[in-house]
Design a protein around this motif. Structure first.
Motif, PDB file in Angstrom:
ATOM      1  N   ARG A 106       3.064  11.776   7.018  1.00  0.00           N
ATOM      2  CA  ARG A 106       1.917  11.969   7.265  1.00  0.00           C
ATOM      3  C   ARG A 106       0.584  11.114   7.520  1.00  0.00           C
ATOM      4  O   ARG A 106      -0.111  11.574   8.206  1.00  0.00           O
ATOM      5  N   LEU A 107       0.598   9.834   7.143  1.00  0.00           N
ATOM      6  CA  LEU A 107      -0.331   9.005   7.298  1.00  0.00           C
ATOM      7  C   LEU A 107      -0.182   8.089   8.301  1.00  0.00           C
ATOM      8  O   LEU A 107      -0.997   7.205   9.000  1.00  0.00           O
ATOM      9  N   ASN A 108       0.968   8.226   8.887  1.00  0.00           N
ATOM     10  CA  ASN A 108       1.593   6.921  10.010  1.00  0.00           C
ATOM     11  C   ASN A 108       0.668   7.168  11.237  1.00  0.00           C
ATOM     12  O   ASN A 108      -0.084   6.121  11.543  1.00  0.00           O
ATOM     13  N   GLU A 109       0.535   8.384  11.990  1.00  0.00           N
ATOM     14  CA  GLU A 109       0.039   8.561  12.922  1.00  0.00           C
ATOM     15  C   GLU A 109      -1.410   8.303  12.992  1.00  0.00           C
ATOM     16  O   GLU A 109      -1.933   7.609  13.701  1.00  0.00           O
ATOM     17  N   ASP A 110      -2.203   8.814  11.979  1.00  0.00           N
ATOM     18  CA  ASP A 110      -3.562   8.479  11.646  1.00  0.00           C
ATOM     19  C   ASP A 110      -3.965   7.176  11.473  1.00  0.00           C
ATOM     20  O   ASP A 110      -5.073   6.605  11.870  1.00  0.00           O
ATOM     21  N   SER A 111      -2.898   6.470  10.711  1.00  0.00           N
ATOM     22  CA  SER A 111      -3.537   4.874  10.644  1.00  0.00           C
ATOM     23  C   SER A 111      -3.356   4.244  11.938  1.00  0.00           C
ATOM     24  O   SER A 111      -4.178   3.390  12.196  1.00  0.00           O
ATOM     25  N   MET A 112      -2.266   4.501  12.788  1.00  0.00           N
ATOM     26  CA  MET A 112      -2.162   3.832  13.924  1.00  0.00           C
ATOM     27  C   MET A 112      -3.336   4.122  14.843  1.00  0.00           C
ATOM     28  O   MET A 112      -3.931   3.377  15.692  1.00  0.00           O
ATOM     29  N   ARG A 113      -3.792   5.518  14.792  1.00  0.00           N
ATOM     30  CA  ARG A 113      -4.994   5.922  15.728  1.00  0.00           C
ATOM     31  C   ARG A 113      -6.373   5.259  15.405  1.00  0.00           C
ATOM     32  O   ARG A 113      -6.971   4.657  16.264  1.00  0.00           O
ATOM     33  N   LEU A 114      -6.431   5.101  13.932  1.00  0.00           N
ATOM     34  CA  LEU A 114      -7.665   4.349  13.641  1.00  0.00           C
ATOM     35  C   LEU A 114      -7.543   2.851  14.082  1.00  0.00           C
ATOM     36  O   LEU A 114      -8.872   2.491  14.561  1.00  0.00           O
TER      37      LEU A 114
ATOM     38  N   ALA B  36      -0.998   3.062 -10.289  1.00  0.00           N
ATOM     39  CA  ALA B  36      -1.818   2.202 -11.108  1.00  0.00           C
ATOM     40  C   ALA B  36      -1.752   0.775 -11.281  1.00  0.00           C
ATOM     41  O   ALA B  36      -1.712  -0.120 -12.114  1.00  0.00           O
ATOM     42  N   LYS B  37      -1.699   0.065 -10.006  1.00  0.00           N
ATOM     43  CA  LYS B  37      -1.549  -1.175  -9.897  1.00  0.00           C
ATOM     44  C   LYS B  37      -2.801  -1.915  -9.620  1.00  0.00           C
ATOM     45  O   LYS B  37      -3.858  -1.103  -9.662  1.00  0.00           O
ATOM     46  N   LYS B  38      -3.087  -3.212  -9.863  1.00  0.00           N
ATOM     47  CA  LYS B  38      -4.126  -4.037  -9.768  1.00  0.00           C
ATOM     48  C   LYS B  38      -4.682  -4.250  -8.438  1.00  0.00           C
ATOM     49  O   LYS B  38      -4.654  -5.365  -7.902  1.00  0.00           O
ATOM     50  N   VAL B  39      -5.427  -3.198  -7.765  1.00  0.00           N
ATOM     51  CA  VAL B  39      -5.633  -3.230  -6.500  1.00  0.00           C
ATOM     52  C   VAL B  39      -7.346  -2.737  -6.388  1.00  0.00           C
ATOM     53  O   VAL B  39      -7.564  -1.882  -7.417  1.00  0.00           O
ATOM     54  N   GLU B  40      -8.036  -2.993  -5.462  1.00  0.00           N
ATOM     55  CA  GLU B  40      -9.528  -2.521  -5.357  1.00  0.00           C
ATOM     56  C   GLU B  40      -9.265  -1.253  -4.281  1.00  0.00           C
ATOM     57  O   GLU B  40      -8.922  -1.656  -3.044  1.00  0.00           O
ATOM     58  N   VAL B  41     -10.052  -0.138  -4.496  1.00  0.00           N
ATOM     59  CA  VAL B  41     -10.217   0.702  -3.184  1.00  0.00           C
ATOM     60  C   VAL B  41     -11.406   0.379  -2.656  1.00  0.00           C
ATOM     61  O   VAL B  41     -12.506   0.406  -3.310  1.00  0.00           O
ATOM     62  N   THR B  42     -11.395   0.018  -1.466  1.00  0.00           N
ATOM     63  CA  THR B  42     -12.637  -0.428  -0.736  1.00  0.00           C
ATOM     64  C   THR B  42     -13.170   0.339  -0.015  1.00  0.00           C
ATOM     65  O   THR B  42     -14.448   0.337   0.470  1.00  0.00           O
ATOM     66  N   TYR B  43     -12.532   1.384   0.758  1.00  0.00           N
ATOM     67  CA  TYR B  43     -13.041   2.036   2.027  1.00  0.00           C
ATOM     68  C   TYR B  43     -12.370   3.335   2.112  1.00  0.00           C
ATOM     69  O   TYR B  43     -11.119   3.429   1.933  1.00  0.00           O
ATOM     70  N   GLU B  44     -13.168   4.534   2.195  1.00  0.00           N
ATOM     71  CA  GLU B  44     -12.467   5.902   2.205  1.00  0.00           C
ATOM     72  C   GLU B  44     -12.106   6.098   3.736  1.00  0.00           C
ATOM     73  O   GLU B  44     -13.107   5.934   4.576  1.00  0.00           O
ATOM     74  N   LEU B  45     -10.953   6.342   4.190  1.00  0.00           N
ATOM     75  CA  LEU B  45     -10.519   6.207   5.791  1.00  0.00           C
ATOM     76  C   LEU B  45     -10.817   7.670   6.327  1.00  0.00           C
ATOM     77  O   LEU B  45     -10.858   7.636   7.565  1.00  0.00           O
ATOM     78  N   GLY B  46     -10.861   8.734   5.545  1.00  0.00           N
ATOM     79  CA  GLY B  46     -11.507  10.003   6.196  1.00  0.00           C
ATOM     80  C   GLY B  46     -10.129  10.863   6.539  1.00  0.00           C
ATOM     81  O   GLY B  46     -10.550  12.004   7.127  1.00  0.00           O
ATOM     82  N   PHE B  47      -8.972  10.257   6.453  1.00  0.00           N
ATOM     83  CA  PHE B  47      -7.906  11.496   6.979  1.00  0.00           C
ATOM     84  C   PHE B  47      -6.925  11.413   5.680  1.00  0.00           C
ATOM     85  O   PHE B  47      -7.198  11.048   4.740  1.00  0.00           O
ATOM     86  N   GLY B  48      -5.749  12.169   6.100  1.00  0.00           N
ATOM     87  CA  GLY B  48      -4.767  12.371   4.621  1.00  0.00           C
ATOM     88  C   GLY B  48      -5.349  13.012   3.536  1.00  0.00           C
ATOM     89  O   GLY B  48      -5.018  12.911   2.426  1.00  0.00           O
TER      90      GLY B  48
END
Ligand code: ATP
Ligand code: ZN
Length: 284
Positions: A12-20, A77-89
């Motif tokens: 589900r996220l592949n197409e929107d990621s590529m489009r962005l 719950a990995k040690k990563v930072e959420v940096t930006y909301e992409l607006g899809f999915g």
């Protein structure tokens, strides 16, 4: 130096990621069927992975950043930072019960068997509500579990609710509202951050452009003041004289959200020949 970005290989996220990426002017070529590929015109290397693996790859620094659903980020719950909301999915993680049943609140779940692919988030909800229940982790087709007697209740991702409905279920409490986000690891160098800032700048320009429209209209000069007062514009609207005496052309930018209200008010104020044009990029 290239920034390494992990995105979902298929799903589900592949197409929107590529489009962005494309909307950001980043050219991927035809490396889509490979495990990784380089962008041709931006310092970015793309990894195509299962979405569940992306937080781990980013935490380990195998990838520097990733596009992945918040649902997966918080479950892993990995040690990563959420940096930006992409607006899809966009979707929700919700409990669902049989149509014939009444979900009366968290206590309804006491002693029940819950089928889910999100055991960590479900357990957290149960703990917060001081409810004891049995979690059955299954990796897919969670919605059929009650029908085959595997569970009493499910907790699964929902967008329209039609999959639940077709399986005799109805949505109850929502645990998490989710969308795709950009995550990064915690050991960014300043060089990596510079590339990320360039990417974020482009993504923000694309996002702003989608929320706005460019409007052109003709107005009789005696109504100009009224019409200009209705339009926000980036600074103020552009006004140009028309070949027909007594008329002007007015250009401005308006927000998608108050679009129809604005058009009605403009028409009532005497505007004619209104053209509305999508904006591709918006740099403020
Ligand atoms: P993979 O093979 O990469 O593991 P998957 O089957 O786990 O794929 P998809 O069904 O492609 O995952 O969903 C990917 C993401 O899309 C979800 O984690 C969620 O963030 C988002 N999503 C948006 N709407 C929905 C929905 N209605 N159902 C499921 N996921 C959704
Ligand atoms: Zn997955």
């Amino acid at each position: 130096m290239r920034l390494k970005l992990a995105i979902q290989k298929s799903g589900r996220l592949n197409e929107d990621s590529m489009r962005l990426l494309k909307e950001c002017g980043i050219d991927i070529g035809n490396g889509v069927n490979k495990l990784k590929t380089d962008a041709t015109n931006f310092p970015l290397e793309l990894f195509f992975l299962r979405d569940d693996d992306i937080p781990q790859y980013v935490e380990d620094g195998v990838a520097d950043i990733g596009f992945v659903g918040e649902n997966v980020v918080y479950e892993k719950a990995k040690k990563v930072e959420v940096t930006y909301e992409l607006g899809f999915g966009k979707c929700r993680l919700s409990f669902a019960v049989l149509k014939s049943e009444e979900f009366t609140g968290p206590q309804f779940l006491a002693g029940k068997k819950i089928a889910t692919s999100y055991p960590v988030l479900v357990q957290k909800y149960l703990d917060e509500n001081k409810v004891k229940a049995e979690i059955h982790e299954i990796s897919g087709s969670v919605e059929i579990a009650p029908g085959i007697g595997l569970a009493d209740v499910v907790c699964d991702l929902v967008s329209s609710g039609s999959t639940l409905f077709m399986n005799g279920l109805k949505e109850a409490d929502t645990i998490l509202k989710s969308q795709a986000v950009l995550i990064k690891h915690k050991n960014f160098t300043s060089e990596q951050q510079q590339i990320l800032d360039r990417l974020l700048f482009r993504m923000e320009s694309v996002k702003k452009a989608k929320k706005n429209k460019y409007v052109l209209l003709n107005a009789p000069n005696e109504q100009l003041e009224k019409i200009i007062s209705l339009l926000p514009g980036m600074k103020s609207p552009t006004v140009l004289p028309l070949a027909t005496p007594g008329w002007s052309s007015v250009h401005s930018v308006i927000q998608e959200s108050d679009f129809w209200d604005m058009i009605e008010q403009l028409k009532n104020a005497g505007a004619e020949g209104i053209l509305v044009i999508p904006i591709e990029k918006m740099i403020l």
